[in-house]
Design an enzyme around this catalytic site. Sequence first.
Site, short mmCIF file in Angstrom:
data_model
loop_
_atom_site.label_atom_id
_atom_site.label_comp_id
_atom_site.label_asym_id
_atom_site.label_seq_id
_atom_site.Cartn_x
_atom_site.Cartn_y
_atom_site.Cartn_z
NE ARG A 135 -1.95 1.86 3.51
CZ ARG A 135 -2.37 2.02 4.74
NH1 ARG A 135 -3.51 1.50 5.12
NH2 ARG A 135 -1.65 2.65 5.62
CB CYS A 150 -1.36 6.28 2.72
SG CYS A 150 -2.64 7.43 3.28
#
Length: 128
Positions: A105, A107
């Site tokens: 991931r 962000c």
Amino acid sequence: MPPERVITDDAPRTDNPYSQGVVAGDTLYVSGYGPVDPETGEEIDGDIEAQTDRVLDNIAAVVSEAGGDGLDDAVKLTVYVTDLDDYERVNEAYGARFDEVPPARVCVEVARLPGDVRVEMDAIAYLG
């Protein structure tokens, strides 16, 4: 095999020139989704956790439509937030949706998202 477009009524649809998802080989590329209800086309009411859940539901719907197993097949997500102060709350809601092997991931905080939503995500899933 040429890339295949994924279309589902279980995730928000748009008149913009992009696909909800595109399958290329064993890989699915899912477009960015905000916390939009696919039935109404409107942003859902609720806190950032509820909005994060709706975003993940939208992504899971596209993965499922492509023949995958929802979020279990996600291998990479990018999370866009308009306020990094929401990071921990988004992270809690996000983390609750993944088991032993959460996807990779990124962000990032952005100045603005389409529809002035607070969170958006895109995804890559492995369908093999």
